[in-house]
Enzyme design. Structure first.
Site, mmCIF file in Angstrom:
data_model
loop_
_atom_site.group_PDB
_atom_site.id
_atom_site.type_symbol
_atom_site.label_atom_id
_atom_site.label_comp_id
_atom_site.label_asym_id
_atom_site.label_seq_id
_atom_site.Cartn_x
_atom_site.Cartn_y
_atom_site.Cartn_z
ATOM 1 N N HIS A 21 0.842 -1.203 0.000
ATOM 2 C CA HIS A 21 0.000 0.000 0.000
ATOM 3 C C HIS A 21 0.876 1.252 0.000
ATOM 4 O O HIS A 21 1.733 1.399 0.874
ATOM 5 C CB HIS A 21 -0.905 0.012 1.225
ATOM 6 C CG HIS A 21 -1.962 -1.059 1.206
ATOM 7 N ND1 HIS A 21 -3.243 -0.842 0.738
ATOM 8 C CD2 HIS A 21 -1.923 -2.364 1.580
ATOM 9 C CE1 HIS A 21 -3.941 -1.960 0.842
ATOM 10 N NE2 HIS A 21 -3.171 -2.904 1.343
ATOM 11 N N GLU A 211 -8.872 -12.113 5.489
ATOM 12 C CA GLU A 211 -7.846 -11.576 6.382
ATOM 13 C C GLU A 211 -8.450 -11.485 7.784
ATOM 14 O O GLU A 211 -8.060 -12.198 8.700
ATOM 15 C CB GLU A 211 -7.397 -10.196 5.894
ATOM 16 C CG GLU A 211 -6.378 -9.515 6.808
ATOM 17 C CD GLU A 211 -6.022 -8.101 6.345
ATOM 18 O OE1 GLU A 211 -6.771 -7.530 5.539
ATOM 19 O OE2 GLU A 211 -4.999 -7.578 6.819
#
Ligand SMILES: [Zn+2]
Length: 371
Positions: A21, A211
């Protein structure tokens, strides 16, 4: 003679990164400098070491929601074209310094419009930063290819617009689309029209799934949305049964692995899993690196890849993620090469470009290391 596997030697090996990210990988000094320039007063620390420490400790939170909190500060300093350009440029240089030769770096344009930028201006600034970073890295003898994934926030309702942005910039360096953010309560199927739009345009996408939330999220990502890859996907282990012949206990033969139907189709279709070991521990998705399902999935021949997720928050690099896995599971160079080739095969750039990096860069350089 085989070269020993250390952080320093892994740093010399070529690596491919699919899940990183942009707003999770800033240099602490850059956060401070931009905050000063734009008059952002919200930072929790005023010197580089203290700020780096703050990000690291706040991110060891044990929950995805709390792990995401520190991003409010990085995003706050990424609201001008100059700042976005600088952060993107430095991201490429930092990855190249770590011998990453290919990376797909993602970010959510909708988080960068607080000071009035248009989505197009946001993307243009980031892509220009990537291009400058690539040029600087090549000039320094560390060539790297960096492409962009645009992310939509799963709690928001802009995913279709963001998908359109991905397509609009597909020939300028955007190679795919993603959804991210708090997983529980925001299933992938909320964004079905965005995924359909991508498929309609013969374009690729990945989905953060499995996740913080279990199998239903992975099932939707694959069955309803048609994800090309999964971000994390660690919870697929809920659909895998592991038993040891002879009634269990240590050393009683190799474990027998039985896959449920969802786990089976992931493996059968070679769906790449973008696993981020340190981040998975910090968000509480897994208890420790030693208990990370990476090894189980690698041994069962799932398409596993190694990733950083957020280099600043997780205080990590690609080399470090490789090292912690190697130390936990006894991997050698040929294993690291396999994970790297897995990642390169799973990249969203065209097949011939993937093949060129595998054949001309990754294999020859690993041949030296494997010995
Ligand atoms: Zn992520």
């Amino acid at each position: 003679m085989t070269i020993p596997l250390t952080l320093e030697t892994i740093r010399q090996a070529p690596k491919a990164l699919l899940h990183d990210h942009l707003d999770g990988g800033l240099r602490p000094a850059t956060v401070l400098e931009i905050a000063e320039q734009i008059g952002y007063r919200g930072l929790p620390a005023t010197d580089e070491t203290a700020l780096a420490d703050w990000f690291r400790t706040r991110s060891h939170s044990g929950s995805l929601e709390r792990y995401l909190e520190p991003f409010s500060h990085t995003v706050a300093v990424m609201q001008t074209p100059e700042a976005l350009h600088r952060v993107a440029d430095e991201c490429v240089r930092d990855l190249a310094d770590d011998s990453v030769v290919y990376a797909e770096v993602r970010f959510a344009p909708e988080l960068h419009i607080d000071r009035g930028l248009s989505f197009d201006a946001v993307i243009e600034a980031v892509l220009a930063g990537f291009a400058d970073g690539e040029r600087a890295a090549a000039a320094a003898g560390r060539p790297i290819t960096v492409r962009c994934l645009v992310t939509a926030m799963r709690h928001a309702a802009l995913s279709r617009e963001i998908a359109e942005l991905a397509i609009r910039f597909r020939d300028q360096g955007v190679v795919g689309f993603d959804i991210a953010g708090a997983e529980a309560g925001y299933p992938p199927s909320r964004h079905l029209d965005a995924f359909e739009y991508m498929r309609d345009n013969n374009a690729r996408f990945t989905i953060h799934a499995g996740e913080a939330f279990g199998l239903p999220s992975i099932h939707e990502a694959i069955a309803f949305c048609g994800a090309d890859r999964l971000g994390h996907g660690v919870r697929i282990t809920d659909d895998i049964e592991v038993s040891r012949p002879g009634g269990g206990g240590k050393g009683v033969g190799d474990p027998v692995v039985r896959l449920g139907r969802l786990a089976s189709i992931l493996r059968d279709k070679r769906i790449p899993l973008e696993m981020c070991p340190s981040s998975n521990v910090q968000t509480g998705a897994v208890a420790s690196i030693a208990e990370h399902p990476f090894d189980l999935l690698a041994r069962a021949r799932f398409r596993v890849t190694v990733n950083t997720d957020n280099r600043l928050m997780s205080d990590t690099t690609m080399s470090n993620e490789m090292l912690v896995l190697a130390e936990a599971f006894g991997y050698g160079w040929s294993d690291l090469e396999r994970f790297t080739i897995n990642a390169m095969k799973s990249a969203f750039i065209p097949f011939d470009e993937r093949l060129a990096i595998i054949d001309d860069v990754i294999k020859p350089r690993y041949a030296v290391l494997v010995g």
